[in-house]
Each structure stands twice: as structure tokens, then as C-alpha cells.
Design a protein around this motif. Structure first.
Motif, mmCIF file in Angstrom:
data_model
loop_
_atom_site.group_PDB
_atom_site.id
_atom_site.type_symbol
_atom_site.label_atom_id
_atom_site.label_comp_id
_atom_site.label_asym_id
_atom_site.label_seq_id
_atom_site.Cartn_x
_atom_site.Cartn_y
_atom_site.Cartn_z
ATOM 1 N N LYS A 30 0.816 -1.212 0.000
ATOM 2 C CA LYS A 30 0.000 0.000 0.000
ATOM 3 C C LYS A 30 0.853 1.267 0.000
ATOM 4 C CE LYS A 30 -0.452 0.236 5.061
ATOM 5 N NZ LYS A 30 0.561 -0.798 5.316
ATOM 6 N N SER A 115 7.038 -3.851 11.303
ATOM 7 C CA SER A 115 5.968 -3.679 10.336
ATOM 8 C C SER A 115 5.719 -4.988 9.603
ATOM 9 C CB SER A 115 6.363 -2.588 9.343
ATOM 10 O OG SER A 115 5.576 -2.668 8.170
ATOM 11 N N SER A 117 5.758 -5.383 6.665
ATOM 12 C CA SER A 117 6.627 -5.413 5.489
ATOM 13 C C SER A 117 7.836 -6.330 5.680
ATOM 14 C CB SER A 117 7.102 -4.005 5.128
ATOM 15 O OG SER A 117 7.855 -3.434 6.181
ATOM 16 N N ASN A 240 -2.457 -5.000 8.237
ATOM 17 C CA ASN A 240 -2.582 -4.002 7.168
ATOM 18 C C ASN A 240 -3.993 -3.430 7.114
ATOM 19 O OD1 ASN A 240 0.053 -4.056 6.262
ATOM 20 N ND2 ASN A 240 -0.319 -5.634 4.713
#
Length: 254
Positions: A30, A115, A117, A240
């Protein structure tokens, strides 16, 4: 002696490309360029970890003598190759680079949390590693056997490297649930030990080349896939979704 060329590297890239698409689509980035930059660094670090291992291998294991004079059993040889030369060495390098990327690009120093990620970093370090490793293996194989090895490296080797490092990345996210620093470290250390064991067990089953070992190892990483997908829904998709929900009202959600 023939040297590797662009076509050989293209074949190696093809062994990891399907998994790269799967992870990218599943994550649904995102933030755009932040994840892209992290992925590029991850691929480079994966490549670097393979190159370092190839260069250091003669230094780390200069005289591993498995000659008949030593009377070393096949079991001992296989265990050494699977758990020591492969499991510990490869996962140490890969996880070191995953940790570096995770702390630099995927760690919030205010909340002291990783995170989601980090799963991208873990997955693409694994794919950078597999890309170089697969390229070398396929290049050295005789022409008549290259296709079979290509399929095997795509389905098994690239898959298991990816799964092991995704699993470790999940432990980074699980450490967010702990407030105590010691507890966080313990979870990360456990993730590393588990990665070594996963790698070692799979290689221990595959190295002898027996069909039963192939089937057992396949069943093992099918189980790891189920585990990773379950954790992915909890620690990546849900996280997320929460971060999108918590965006300020003036920021449009697409």
C-alpha cells in the motif's frame, strides 16, 4: 571452461519468479516505493549471502574428511551437510540480512514494533539467495538433466527457502505481542533456531535422493505452508487492514 552467461541467470530467475508474484500479490503493498526499495535491497542481500557462502565455504570447511579411512557413517555425513554446512551457515547469513533490512526499513522505534513489510524482506532475501544458488546448480548440470533440475529447484528448493524465511519473519511480527525486551529477543532467537532445524531436516531428507525422503519433505513444507498462510492472515492481512482503517479521515482508502 564455459562461464555462466545472461541466459543462465535468466533460467535461475525463472525458478523464483512464480514465488515472487505470489508474495507480491498476497501482500498487496500500500506504500508503493518503500516496499519496492526494500524488495530490491532484499534481492541484492540474498545474492550477497549466497556469494559470501560460496567464498567462505573453503575457509569454514577446509578439510571435512569423509573418506573411507575415517569410517564416517553416511548418516553422519548427511547430518553434517544438512544441519551444519547448509542449515546453520545459510540461515545465519540470510537471517542476518533479513534482520538488517527489518530494523532499517520495517521497525517503528517509537512503538518498538516490526511492520508487516518484514515478510516481504524475508521472502525476497530467500528468493535472491535461491536465484543465485539455482543458477549455479542448473549451470553445472549436464544438458539432458537441466530441465528436471529446473523443475526440482523451482518446486522444492526455492519453495523451502521462501517458506523458512517467511516463517522467521512471522516470529519478528509475533515478537510485537511482547512488551519485555528479553521476551522479544527470545522469540526471535527461537525463530532462528527453528529456521535452522527446518532447513536441516528438509536437506537431511532430500540429500540421500530416496523417494520416501522426497515425499516426507514435501509433506513437511506443505505443513509449513499451512502454518505460514494462517499466520499471514493474522499478522499481515489483519494488521494491514487495521492500519488502513486507522488512517485519518482525509486520506482516501482505495
Amino acid at each position: 571452461m564455459k562461464e555462466m552467461g545472461a541466459f543462465d541467470y535468466l533460467i535461475g530467475a525463472a525458478t523464483v519468479f512464480p514465488w515472487a508474484v505470489v508474495i507480491w500479490k498476497a501482500y498487496k503493498p500500500k506504500k508503493g516505493w518503500q516496499e519496492v526499495i526494500g524488495i530490491l535491497f532484499a534481492l541484492v542481500f540474498g545474492w550477497l549471502s549466497t556469494d559470501l557462502i560460496l567464498r567462505l565455504h573453503p575457509i569454514l570447511w577446509p578439510e571435512t574428511d569423509f573418506s573411507p579411512k575415517k569410517k564416517v557413517s553416511l548418516l553422519t555425513q548427511t547430518a553434517h551437510l544438512a544441519f551444519i554446512q547448509a542449515g546453520i551457515t545459510e540461515e545465519t547469513f540470510k537471517i542476518f540480512f533479513i534482520m538488517v533490512l527489518s530494523f532499517v526499513l520495517g521497525y517503528d522505534r517509537k512503538t518498538k514494533e516490526f511492520s508487516p513489510s518484514v515478510v516481504l524482506f524475508g521472502g525476497f532475501v530467500a528468493m535472491g539467495f535461491s536465484f543465485v544458488e539455482n543458477t549455479h546448480y542448473i549451470f553445472r548440470e549436464p544438458e539432458e538433466k537441466k530441465l528436471n533440475l529446473f523443475i526440482a529447484r523451482t518446486i522444492h528448493s526455492s519453495n523451502i527457502h521462501l517458506l523458512i524465511n517467511l516463517c522467521f519473519s512471522m516470529f519478528l511480527l509475533k515478537s510485537n505481542l511482547k512488551q519485555d525486551v528479553g521476551a522479544k529477543r527470545l522469540i526471535v532467537i527461537f525463530g532462528f533456531v527453528l529456521a535452522v532445524l527446518q532447513h536441516g531436516v528438509v536437506d537431511f531428507l532430500l540429500i540421500p535422493g530416496a523417494t520416501i525422503g522426497l515425499w516426507i519433505s514435501t509433506a513437511l513444507f506443505v505443513g509449513i505452508w499451512v502454518w505460514v498462510v494462517t499466520d499471514w492472515r493474522i499478522y499481515v492481512i489483519e494488521k494491514n487492514r487495521q492500519s488502513i482503517t486507522n488512517l485519518p479521515s482525509e486520506v482516501p482508502v482505495i
